[in-house]
Design a protein around this motif. Structure first.
Motif, PDB file in Angstrom:
ATOM      1  N   THR A  27       0.830  -1.201   0.000  1.00 31.48           N
ATOM      2  CA  THR A  27       0.000   0.000   0.000  1.00 31.48           C
ATOM      3  C   THR A  27       0.865   1.252   0.000  1.00 31.48           C
ATOM      4  O   THR A  27       0.621   2.180  -0.776  1.00 31.48           O
ATOM      5  N   ASP A  31       0.808   3.878  -3.017  1.00 32.94           N
ATOM      6  CA  ASP A  31       0.269   5.206  -2.700  1.00 32.94           C
ATOM      7  C   ASP A  31       1.096   6.340  -3.299  1.00 32.94           C
ATOM      8  O   ASP A  31       0.552   7.377  -3.641  1.00 32.94           O
ATOM      9  N   ILE A  35      -0.947   8.808 -10.899  1.00 37.15           N
ATOM     10  CA  ILE A  35      -2.104   8.179 -11.532  1.00 37.15           C
ATOM     11  C   ILE A  35      -1.977   8.124 -13.048  1.00 37.15           C
ATOM     12  O   ILE A  35      -2.661   7.344 -13.692  1.00 37.15           O
ATOM     13  N   LEU A  56      -1.785   7.823  -6.449  1.00 35.55           N
ATOM     14  CA  LEU A  56      -2.757   6.774  -6.115  1.00 35.55           C
ATOM     15  C   LEU A  56      -3.245   6.870  -4.677  1.00 35.55           C
ATOM     16  O   LEU A  56      -4.425   6.663  -4.395  1.00 35.55           O
ATOM     17  N   GLY A  57      -2.353   7.176  -3.767  1.00 34.57           N
ATOM     18  CA  GLY A  57      -2.741   7.278  -2.359  1.00 34.57           C
ATOM     19  C   GLY A  57      -3.765   8.370  -2.122  1.00 34.57           C
ATOM     20  O   GLY A  57      -4.670   8.215  -1.299  1.00 34.57           O
ATOM     21  N   GLU A  58      -3.633   9.473  -2.844  1.00 33.23           N
ATOM     22  CA  GLU A  58      -4.605  10.564  -2.714  1.00 33.23           C
ATOM     23  C   GLU A  58      -5.974  10.098  -3.201  1.00 33.23           C
ATOM     24  O   GLU A  58      -6.993  10.388  -2.560  1.00 33.23           O
ATOM     25  N   ALA A  59      -6.002   9.369  -4.308  1.00 33.86           N
ATOM     26  CA  ALA A  59      -7.269   8.850  -4.831  1.00 33.86           C
ATOM     27  C   ALA A  59      -7.849   7.790  -3.900  1.00 33.86           C
ATOM     28  O   ALA A  59      -9.059   7.757  -3.657  1.00 33.86           O
ATOM     29  N   ARG A  60      -6.999   6.952  -3.350  1.00 28.87           N
ATOM     30  CA  ARG A  60      -7.454   5.871  -2.466  1.00 28.87           C
ATOM     31  C   ARG A  60      -8.102   6.414  -1.196  1.00 28.87           C
ATOM     32  O   ARG A  60      -9.042   5.829  -0.664  1.00 28.87           O
ATOM     33  N   ARG A  61      -7.638   7.551  -0.734  1.00 23.95           N
ATOM     34  CA  ARG A  61      -8.166   8.121   0.517  1.00 23.95           C
ATOM     35  C   ARG A  61      -9.470   8.899   0.333  1.00 23.95           C
ATOM     36  O   ARG A  61     -10.098   9.295   1.305  1.00 23.95           O
ATOM     37  N   ARG A  64     -15.369   6.989  -1.301  1.00 21.19           N
ATOM     38  CA  ARG A  64     -15.844   6.399  -2.552  1.00 21.19           C
ATOM     39  C   ARG A  64     -17.232   6.893  -2.946  1.00 21.19           C
ATOM     40  O   ARG A  64     -17.490   7.178  -4.106  1.00 21.19           O
TER      41      ARG A  64
END
Length: 70
Positions: A27, A31, A35, A56-61, A64
């Motif tokens: 992870t 992260d 992207i 990616l980490g910014e999008a994952r956080r 949803r």
């Protein structure tokens, strides 16, 4: 036409000596990746950039449900 690199290729370009032995390490490694190599549709990349999302980490956080509504 040149294709976008896979996530594994992108990860190896960013951290060539990283070894992910558990979920937390994986992870953390993912992260930090940009992207752009995800080969997302341009409209999606523009929306994410508009939100200030570059990694990616910014999008994952992101929440949803709220992201899906936008």
């Amino acid at each position: 036409m040149q294709t976008a690199p896979s996530m594994a290729q992108a990860a190896s370009m960013e951290t060539p000596t990283a070894i992910c032995r558990d979920a937390a390490t994986l992870t953390a490694a993912l992260d930090g990746l940009p992207i752009v190599p995800l080969d997302l549709p341009p409209a999606t990349q523009e929306k994410l950039a508009g939100f200030g999302i570059r990694r990616l980490g910014e999008a994952r956080r992101l929440p949803r449900a709220a992201l899906a509504r936008r």
